[in-house]
Write a protein that holds these residues in place. Structure first.
Motif, PDB file in Angstrom:
ATOM      1  N   LYS A 639      54.895  44.289  35.980  1.00  0.00           N
ATOM      2  CA  LYS A 639      53.250  44.475  35.494  1.00  0.00           C
ATOM      3  C   LYS A 639      52.598  44.893  36.728  1.00  0.00           C
ATOM      4  CE  LYS A 639      51.129  41.149  35.259  1.00  0.00           C
ATOM      5  NZ  LYS A 639      50.509  40.106  33.877  1.00  0.00           N
ATOM      6  N   TYR A 640      52.349  44.401  38.396  1.00  0.00           N
ATOM      7  CA  TYR A 640      52.108  44.896  39.337  1.00  0.00           C
ATOM      8  C   TYR A 640      52.718  45.812  40.225  1.00  0.00           C
ATOM      9  CZ  TYR A 640      49.396  41.387  38.014  1.00  0.00           C
ATOM     10  OH  TYR A 640      48.357  39.741  36.996  1.00  0.00           O
ATOM     11  N   GLN A 641      52.372  47.178  39.269  1.00  0.00           N
ATOM     12  CA  GLN A 641      52.642  48.400  39.833  1.00  0.00           C
ATOM     13  C   GLN A 641      51.898  49.747  39.968  1.00  0.00           C
ATOM     14  OE1 GLN A 641      56.002  49.523  41.142  1.00  0.00           O
ATOM     15  NE2 GLN A 641      56.291  47.120  40.796  1.00  0.00           N
ATOM     16  N   GLN A 684      43.496  32.187  38.333  1.00  0.00           N
ATOM     17  CA  GLN A 684      43.059  32.804  39.951  1.00  0.00           C
ATOM     18  C   GLN A 684      43.842  33.568  40.068  1.00  0.00           C
ATOM     19  OE1 GLN A 684      41.085  32.361  41.968  1.00  0.00           O
ATOM     20  NE2 GLN A 684      40.825  29.909  40.795  1.00  0.00           N
ATOM     21  N   ARG A 685      42.954  34.962  39.511  1.00  0.00           N
ATOM     22  CA  ARG A 685      43.526  36.441  39.015  1.00  0.00           C
ATOM     23  C   ARG A 685      42.893  37.640  40.388  1.00  0.00           C
ATOM     24  NH1 ARG A 685      43.829  39.636  35.060  1.00  0.00           N
ATOM     25  NH2 ARG A 685      45.789  40.350  35.501  1.00  0.00           N
ATOM     26  N   LEU A 686      43.907  38.523  40.493  1.00  0.00           N
ATOM     27  CA  LEU A 686      43.314  39.403  41.667  1.00  0.00           C
ATOM     28  C   LEU A 686      42.533  40.644  41.227  1.00  0.00           C
ATOM     29  CD1 LEU A 686      45.746  38.668  44.592  1.00  0.00           C
ATOM     30  CD2 LEU A 686      43.267  37.940  44.231  1.00  0.00           C
ATOM     31  N   GLY A 694      46.333  39.964  31.783  1.00  0.00           N
ATOM     32  CA  GLY A 694      47.320  38.444  31.952  1.00  0.00           C
ATOM     33  C   GLY A 694      46.610  37.998  31.805  1.00  0.00           C
ATOM     34  N   THR A 695      46.768  36.190  32.377  1.00  0.00           N
ATOM     35  CA  THR A 695      45.591  35.109  31.700  1.00  0.00           C
ATOM     36  C   THR A 695      45.506  34.330  33.028  1.00  0.00           C
ATOM     37  OG1 THR A 695      48.323  33.596  31.767  1.00  0.00           O
ATOM     38  CG2 THR A 695      46.541  34.825  29.529  1.00  0.00           C
ATOM     39  N   GLY A 696      46.428  34.653  34.334  1.00  0.00           N
ATOM     40  CA  GLY A 696      45.764  34.219  35.277  1.00  0.00           C
ATOM     41  C   GLY A 696      46.782  32.367  35.826  1.00  0.00           C
ATOM     42  N   GLY A 698      50.369  32.383  35.073  1.00  0.00           N
ATOM     43  CA  GLY A 698      51.807  33.024  35.368  1.00  0.00           C
ATOM     44  C   GLY A 698      52.533  32.471  36.341  1.00  0.00           C
ATOM     45  N   LEU A 699      51.860  32.412  37.530  1.00  0.00           N
ATOM     46  CA  LEU A 699      52.517  31.835  38.886  1.00  0.00           C
ATOM     47  C   LEU A 699      51.946  30.403  39.354  1.00  0.00           C
ATOM     48  CD1 LEU A 699      51.487  34.759  41.314  1.00  0.00           C
ATOM     49  CD2 LEU A 699      53.611  33.851  40.371  1.00  0.00           C
ATOM     50  N   ALA A 700      50.927  29.821  38.139  1.00  0.00           N
ATOM     51  CA  ALA A 700      51.145  27.940  38.261  1.00  0.00           C
ATOM     52  C   ALA A 700      51.733  27.486  37.912  1.00  0.00           C
ATOM     53  CB  ALA A 700      49.050  27.997  37.523  1.00  0.00           C
TER      54      ALA A 700
HETATM   55  P1  ADP Z   1      48.599  36.996  35.741  1.00  0.00           P
HETATM   56  O1  ADP Z   1      49.344  38.059  35.361  1.00  0.00           O
HETATM   57  O2  ADP Z   1      48.141  36.709  33.940  1.00  0.00           O
HETATM   58  O3  ADP Z   1      46.947  37.497  35.875  1.00  0.00           O
HETATM   59  P2  ADP Z   1      49.565  34.918  37.628  1.00  0.00           P
HETATM   60  O4  ADP Z   1      49.008  33.819  37.785  1.00  0.00           O
HETATM   61  O5  ADP Z   1      51.192  35.494  37.274  1.00  0.00           O
HETATM   62  O6  ADP Z   1      48.464  35.973  36.435  1.00  0.00           O
HETATM   63  O7  ADP Z   1      49.135  36.394  38.515  1.00  0.00           O
HETATM   64  C1  ADP Z   1      47.764  35.495  39.156  1.00  0.00           C
HETATM   65  C2  ADP Z   1      47.864  37.123  39.795  1.00  0.00           C
HETATM   66  O8  ADP Z   1      49.005  37.269  41.303  1.00  0.00           O
HETATM   67  C3  ADP Z   1      47.034  37.856  39.793  1.00  0.00           C
HETATM   68  O9  ADP Z   1      46.542  38.182  38.781  1.00  0.00           O
HETATM   69  C4  ADP Z   1      47.922  39.448  40.237  1.00  0.00           C
HETATM   70  O10 ADP Z   1      47.016  39.756  41.359  1.00  0.00           O
HETATM   71  C5  ADP Z   1      49.104  38.860  41.555  1.00  0.00           C
HETATM   72  N1  ADP Z   1      50.347  39.346  41.780  1.00  0.00           N
HETATM   73  C6  ADP Z   1      51.725  38.782  41.138  1.00  0.00           C
HETATM   74  N2  ADP Z   1      52.116  39.534  40.698  1.00  0.00           N
HETATM   75  C7  ADP Z   1      51.991  40.325  41.863  1.00  0.00           C
HETATM   76  C8  ADP Z   1      52.833  41.056  42.140  1.00  0.00           C
HETATM   77  N3  ADP Z   1      54.398  41.323  41.681  1.00  0.00           N
HETATM   78  N4  ADP Z   1      52.032  41.937  43.070  1.00  0.00           N
HETATM   79  C9  ADP Z   1      51.498  41.743  42.856  1.00  0.00           C
HETATM   80  N5  ADP Z   1      50.424  41.174  42.597  1.00  0.00           N
HETATM   81  C10 ADP Z   1      50.863  39.935  41.924  1.00  0.00           C
END
Ligand code: ADP
Length: 731
Positions: A639-641, A684-686, A694-696, A698-700
């Protein structure tokens, strides 16, 4: 006739005056009718005495019977005379010996009496008695001496032999006296003695030893002495004294053996000629040759240069000057160059206040001394250890008498060593009688088993960890002050207790929270579904009535509902993690990745993404959760490409001991390191959802799963450089 009588009388007087000491004339009743004393000192009875004396009253009662018998015999035949020796009273009332001749002249008309001529033989008699007495005395002594005593005259004829001598030669006294020495000894034995006999007859005393074998086979050692009997330069004969020295000799042999065993040698120093003598053992100790001739100087030089040599010099000096004996352990350097500990003892003999002879012994005590020094060293070391250990240590004997009390004990019990040593422990620690320690010490001593326990001393407000070790000599006790540990133990326990309460409360509130999240997300879905479906219905039924803007609003509302649904679903997932228990199973990570690629096929194809993975392990874990982790991370990597970039994603694994470490590396947009923490927190999303959906969550969710699998997750990245997510899973 008268003239004749007078002449006869004169003659008679002359005769008796010259022949006898005195004369009595007795009548028939043995009464003295005339007495005449010729020597004054005799004084048989006073010449002047008018008292009528009877021979019966003057004679010694023991001799009276003999005298009366003799007189009675004489009286029978006139002209008869007879003599006897008896005791008669003198003028002082003492009895003296008389030799008396009684002549019956009763029939002679001119005498008409029993004539008693007597001689005073008292002196002779007493002399004879004395001689007999002294002979008896000598014989009694010599017969009872443990020595063979004989006297040989110059012609080698035996003149005297005591009882042991006679018994030795099995000969009667009658045969022995007068026998010649050659005859007694026989030629062979005589020849062995010849030289000694010749010497003693030349006036030189002889002393020699002989060994005999008894018929029993026992060895008999004798020492013979020949002592010359010299009178006015003439040797009249010699005394032969033979002693049985078997016992002494045996003791001497034993002593020799013992001194050898004790590695002991003797020394002697004669001051007259400065001569020094060492016994064979003394030479062995100094490792010198048997013919070594020691002097006082060489003797002193053997001592180790320095303290030892100075000490022996001083000791020898005060031995010779003041007769002070010494007994010292010193080191010598032997002739062969070996250092050796010896015990040297010195004594002295003084003649006319001057030391004539110094003597003593050397004893090789090297082995004992070295082990003694080592023991002492070990003891001192032990002592230092016991003194320096921070623990209190004391020892008592089996009667509780204190024999050791180290420095720490002084501080622990507030008692100085001097005031406790030699005293009863329970006198010192009287407050502890009946305490736990008291009972444990007694138990240790009675059962002979070490005892380890903790005791609290109220008096000092201290806790001690105590070990009591029994031994044959008593009890050794170590006390370790564990007050701090004990207090922190207690503190820790109360902390633990409160922590447990807190964690229980936390667990409860967590559970409630999860319950709430579950219920909320579950219950929210229903109204959301309604919003979405009614929006869709609105679009379908009234879409043609709405302008483009209105349609766009509906579109937004549907989209928002969808996103909200996703959020709710993610929340639901999040709240489920850790609540459902999944069994561990063999999880082939390669298969997981392959499945995920199928899931993302459309996206991969669209982006022409390249996914690289090889050599991934089979791990034992919760399959669904592992899959979720990989899915989230690979999903993000795709996704983050950047637009128009071909995604390149590498999945790799590493065995790091108790964990597997996985890495998912992408060539995407990267993350500013300042957000590394933030991205693992929920919501938390960037980016906003128009840039990247995204929902912010996934990583949590990923973090929570990884941690529930006993691992950790982190990221390495920088903006525009791609990211690598690492996570570990315990094996
Ligand atoms: P979501 O993808 O649903 O926003 P995530 O918890 O998966 O939520 O990710 C949180 C944030 O981390 C993302 O909004 C993104 O900004 C950053 N991020 C996650 N994975 C990557 C990645 N592989 N490359 C760059 N940024 C990433």
């Amino acid at each position: 006739m008268r003239q004749k009588t007078i002449e006869n009388y004169k003659l008679f007087r002359k005769l008796i005056d010259n022949s006898y000491s005195g004369i009595y004339l007795l009548n028939e009743s043995f009464e003295i009718i005339y007495r005449r004393l010729l020597t004054e000192e005799l004084g048989v009875v006073e010449a002047s005495s008018k008292q009528k004396h009877s021979i019966k009253t003057l004679t010694h009662p023991d001799d009276l019977e003999k005298v009366i018998a003799l007189l009675s015999e004489i009286i029978k035949s006139p002209g008869n005379s007879s003599a006897c020796v008896f005791r008669s009273k003198n003028h002082t009332g003492d009895f003296i010996w008389l030799r008396c001749t009684f002549s019956n002249m009763l029939n002679d008309p001119e005498v008409n009496a029993i004539v008693c001529n007597f001689l005073d033989i008292n002196k002779d008699k007493l002399e004879h008695e004395n001689i007999t007495k002294s002979e008896n005395f000598i014989r009694t002594i010599t017969d009872n001496l443990p020595a063979l005593i004989a006297y040989w005259n110059a012609d080698l004829v035996c003149m005297f032999a005591n009882k042991p001598y006679l018994e030795w030669f099995e000969m009667a006294a009658g045969k022995m006296i007068g026998i010649n020495k050659l005859e007694l000894l026989g030629q062979k034995e005589f020849d062995l003695h010849r030289a000694h006999i010749e010497e003693v007859l030349n006036g030189i005393p002889q002393r020699f030893e002989r060994t005999f074998y008894k018929p029993t086979g026992d060895k008999l050692f004798t020492l013979t002495q020949y002592l010359p009997d010299e009178h006015a330069g003439v040797i009249k004969g010699f005394y032969s004294l033979i002693y049985d020295v078997t016992e002494v000799k045996k003791l001497e042999i034993l002593l020799n053996k013992a001194t050898k065993l004790a590695r002991m040698g003797s020394w002697e120093f004669i001051l007259k000629d400065n001569s020094m003598f060492w016994s064979d053992s003394a030479k062995e100790i100094h490792e010198v040759e048997p013919d070594f001739q020691p002097t006082m100087e060489t003797c002193i030089d053997f001592y180790k240069d320095g303290k030892d040599r100075e000490l022996i010099k001083a000791k020898i000096k005060s031995l010779i000057e003041y007769g002070e004996p010494f007994n010292e352990d010193l080191r010598i350097l032997t002739f062969n160059g070996n250092y050796k500990w010896i015990r040297v003892i010195g004594e002295s003999e003084f003649v006319n206040f001057k030391c004539a002879r110094a003597y003593g012994s050397f004893q090789d005590i090297n082995t004992q001394k070295i082990s003694e020094i080592e023991t002492l060293k070990a003891y001192e070391e032990k002592n230092i250890i016991l003194e320096s250990i921070g623990d209190a240590f004391f020892a008592v004997d089996r009667n509780w008498i204190i024999s050791y009390w180290n420095k720490t004990s002084e501080n622990v019990f507030f008692k100085n060593r001097d005031e406790v040593l030699g005293r009863n422990l329970w006198e010192i620690l009287s407050d502890d009688v009946g305490s736990k320690s008291y009972n444990e010490y007694h138990r240790a001593l009675e059962t002979n088993r070490a005892s380890h326990f903790e005791d609290y001393y109220i008096l000092f407000n201290k806790w001690y960890e105590i070990s009591a070790y029994p031994s044959t000599s008593g009890l050794s006790v170590y006390l370790k002050d564990v007050t701090i540990r004990k207090l922190s133990d207690l503190k820790l326990k109360s902390l633990n207790d409160s922590l447990q309460i807190k964690s229980r409360a936390l667990a409860m509130s967590n559970a409630e929270l999860e319950q709430f999240a579950f219920v909320a997300s579950h219950d929210l879905q229903e109204p959301l579904r309604m919003v979405a479906s009614f929006m869709t219905l609105l679009d379908q039924k009234y879409g043609n009535l709405l302008d483009a803007k209105g349609k766009q609003y509906i579109q937004f509302a549907v989209d928002g509902a969808k996103r909200m649904r996703n959020i709710i679903l993610d929340l639901l997932d999040f709240s489920r993690i850790g609540r459902t228990s999944e069994n561990n199973e063999d999880v082939d990570v390669t298969h997981i990745i392959e499945d995920i690629l199928v899931l993302f096929r459309k996206q991969i194809d669209e982006q022409n993404a390249q996914i690289i993975f090889k050599c991934l392990p089979i791990i034992k874990s919760a399959k669904v959760q592992v899959r979720q982790v990989f899915q989230n991370l690979i999903g993000n990597a795709l996704k983050y490409q950047q637009n128009f970039t071909q995604p390149k994603i590498e999945v790799s694994a590493e065995d790091i001991g108790v964990h597997w470490k996985f890495a998912i590396k992408d060539n995407g947009i990267g993350i500013d390191p300042e957000h590394f923490e933030k991205i693992f927190t929920i919501f938390q999303r960037l980016h906003n959802h128009t840039e990247y959906t995204g929902t912010g969550m996934g990583l949590a969710i990923t973090k929570k799963i990884v941690e529930s699998l006993g691992g950790d997750i982190w990221v390495h990245s920088s903006e525009g450089e791609g990211s690598t997510f690492y996570f570990t899973i315990s094996k």
